[in-house]
Design an enzyme around this catalytic site. Structure first.
Site, PDB file in Angstrom:
ATOM      1  N   ARG A  89       0.837  -1.182   0.000  1.00  0.00           N
ATOM      2  CA  ARG A  89       0.000   0.000   0.000  1.00  0.00           C
ATOM      3  C   ARG A  89       0.884   1.248   0.000  1.00  0.00           C
ATOM      4  O   ARG A  89       2.064   1.192   0.356  1.00  0.00           O
ATOM      5  CB  ARG A  89      -0.924   0.026   1.219  1.00  0.00           C
ATOM      6  CG  ARG A  89      -1.861  -1.173   1.318  1.00  0.00           C
ATOM      7  CD  ARG A  89      -2.693  -1.086   2.588  1.00  0.00           C
ATOM      8  NE  ARG A  89      -3.631  -2.194   2.712  1.00  0.00           N
ATOM      9  CZ  ARG A  89      -3.361  -3.349   3.327  1.00  0.00           C
ATOM     10  NH1 ARG A  89      -2.164  -3.532   3.885  1.00  0.00           N
ATOM     11  NH2 ARG A  89      -4.261  -4.308   3.396  1.00  0.00           N
ATOM     12  N   HIS A  97      -2.540   2.842  -6.013  1.00  0.00           N
ATOM     13  CA  HIS A  97      -3.242   1.611  -5.655  1.00  0.00           C
ATOM     14  C   HIS A  97      -3.416   0.702  -6.877  1.00  0.00           C
ATOM     15  O   HIS A  97      -3.570  -0.510  -6.725  1.00  0.00           O
ATOM     16  CB  HIS A  97      -4.599   1.928  -5.040  1.00  0.00           C
ATOM     17  CG  HIS A  97      -5.071   0.885  -4.075  1.00  0.00           C
ATOM     18  ND1 HIS A  97      -4.502   0.678  -2.838  1.00  0.00           N
ATOM     19  CD2 HIS A  97      -6.069  -0.036  -4.178  1.00  0.00           C
ATOM     20  CE1 HIS A  97      -5.109  -0.305  -2.216  1.00  0.00           C
ATOM     21  NE2 HIS A  97      -6.066  -0.767  -3.009  1.00  0.00           N
ATOM     22  N   HIS A 147      -4.279  -8.937   3.144  1.00  0.00           N
ATOM     23  CA  HIS A 147      -5.737  -8.854   3.268  1.00  0.00           C
ATOM     24  C   HIS A 147      -6.196  -9.568   4.537  1.00  0.00           C
ATOM     25  O   HIS A 147      -5.659 -10.618   4.899  1.00  0.00           O
ATOM     26  CB  HIS A 147      -6.423  -9.485   2.062  1.00  0.00           C
ATOM     27  CG  HIS A 147      -6.353  -8.623   0.834  1.00  0.00           C
ATOM     28  ND1 HIS A 147      -6.612  -9.103  -0.429  1.00  0.00           N
ATOM     29  CD2 HIS A 147      -6.057  -7.310   0.680  1.00  0.00           C
ATOM     30  CE1 HIS A 147      -6.481  -8.127  -1.307  1.00  0.00           C
ATOM     31  NE2 HIS A 147      -6.153  -7.033  -0.659  1.00  0.00           N
TER      32      HIS A 147
END
Length: 334
Positions: free
Chosen positions: A161, A261, A287
């Site tokens: 990220r 992103h 995740h």
């Protein structure tokens, strides 16, 4: 009658709950802060009362519902942003209900406000030729170009990220031995994650660290022109700059809205197309749930085409129909 001052509960929510108990990141705190700032500004106008004089019961379900409509229709926020504001407000009122049972019914009415349904679009990602054009765009004869090339390469290979990329320190990179090189970072929820490095990333990072010349492990890996830590806005400007340059070689980039992103999505698609399972991709990207990774299955046309080939009639060859040259020649002659 007990008066529950709103300002007191908001302060306790941020200091006791978000910072002390949840150890929320600065980005999470900023998101919560912006939501409450907008909510209080809206309440001041609606109630004609200063926020310091408001009670918790002044912020009722009707006002919250109208506020969510306001941010979407008048401030131009997307439905996803509207739903995020709702989640933040719900978190606050769950905190209030836990500490003040007398306000439980009031809080439950706000907690019952449903999320707004919205269209879920396919994710945006780069094809291999587009990624190659993006990596070739920086001028590696300059210091800035070498930094940006290394930054983009690491972003495309690791899928970090933006917050994770700019938070990387020199000590987070391990390049020896080469067959076990990796970087480590703290992602959402303060979860530590380790990502292996490919040979091209190892080479680029080795050269960059030598040029960077950092002496302490806590020094930032990627620095700005002013020698400070690279910012989120700076990362976004870098991606926009080189996408514009790469579009001259790869025109398909003109039709895509590329953000930092998007590079993360590209990493996931590359892993998926190489045969990596969703469980591993979820671990790679950090995740919380494998279900989050399912969106990449929907976006990959190659997987769908292979599935279609499995169901074709036995007398029809695999692949997409293409007319033969004779037909094309006939059409061209018309």
């Amino acid at each position: 009658m007990t008066v529950h001052n709103l300002s007191l509960y908001i302060q306790r929510f941020f200091t006791d709950y978000l910072v002390t108990q949840k150890h929320a990141s600065v980005h999470t705190v900023a998101s919560y802060r912006d939501t409450f700032r907008l909510l209080l500004q809206y309440a001041v106008v609606c109630l004609n009362r200063q926020s310091v004089n408001m009670c918790v019961t002044d912020i009722d379900a009707t006002l919250v519902s109208n506020f969510l409509t306001h941010v979407e229709e008048h401030r131009g926020n997307s439905t996803s942003t509207r739903n995020l504001r709702r989640i933040i407000i719900r978190t606050f009122f769950r905190f209030v209900a836990m500490h003040e049972p007398a306000l439980l019914l009031h809080c439950q009415r706000i907690l019952a406000i449903p999320a707004k349904r919205h269209d879920k679009r396919l994710i945006n990602f780069l094809e291999p030729a587009e990624s190659a054009a993006l990596l070739d765009a920086p001028d590696i004869t300059t210091w800035i170009g070498r930094r940006d090339h290394t930054l983009l390469l690491v972003a495309l290979q690791t899928g970090l990220r933006v917050s994770e990329l700019i938070a990387l320190n020199v000590g987070d990179i391990t390049l020896r031995p080469r067959d076990k090189a990796y970087l480590q970072c703290f992602g959402k929820g303060r979860k530590e994650r380790v990502t292996p490095l490919r040979s091209d990333s190892i080479m680029a990072l080795t050269e960059w660290l030598q040029e960077r010349g950092a002496t302490q492990p806590d020094e930032p890996l990627f620095i700005s022109n002013r020698l400070g830590r690279l910012s989120r806005d700076g990362m976004e400007r870098i991606v926009r700059k080189y996408c514009t340059m790469a579009a001259e070689i790869c025109p398909s980039l003109l039709d895509k809205k590329v953000s930092p992103h998007t590079l993360r999505h590209t990493t996931a698609m590359d892993l998926l197309r190489s045969g990596t399972g969703c469980t591993v991709i979820a671990l790679w990207l950090g995740h919380e749930s494998v279900e989050t990774t399912q969106v990449y299955l929907h976006a990959d046309m190659e997987i769908k085409k292979r599935a279609m080939d499995q169901t074709r009639p036995t007398n029809i060859p695999a692949g997409v129909y293409k007319p033969d040259d004779d037909v094309l020649a006939f059409l061209d002659s018309l």
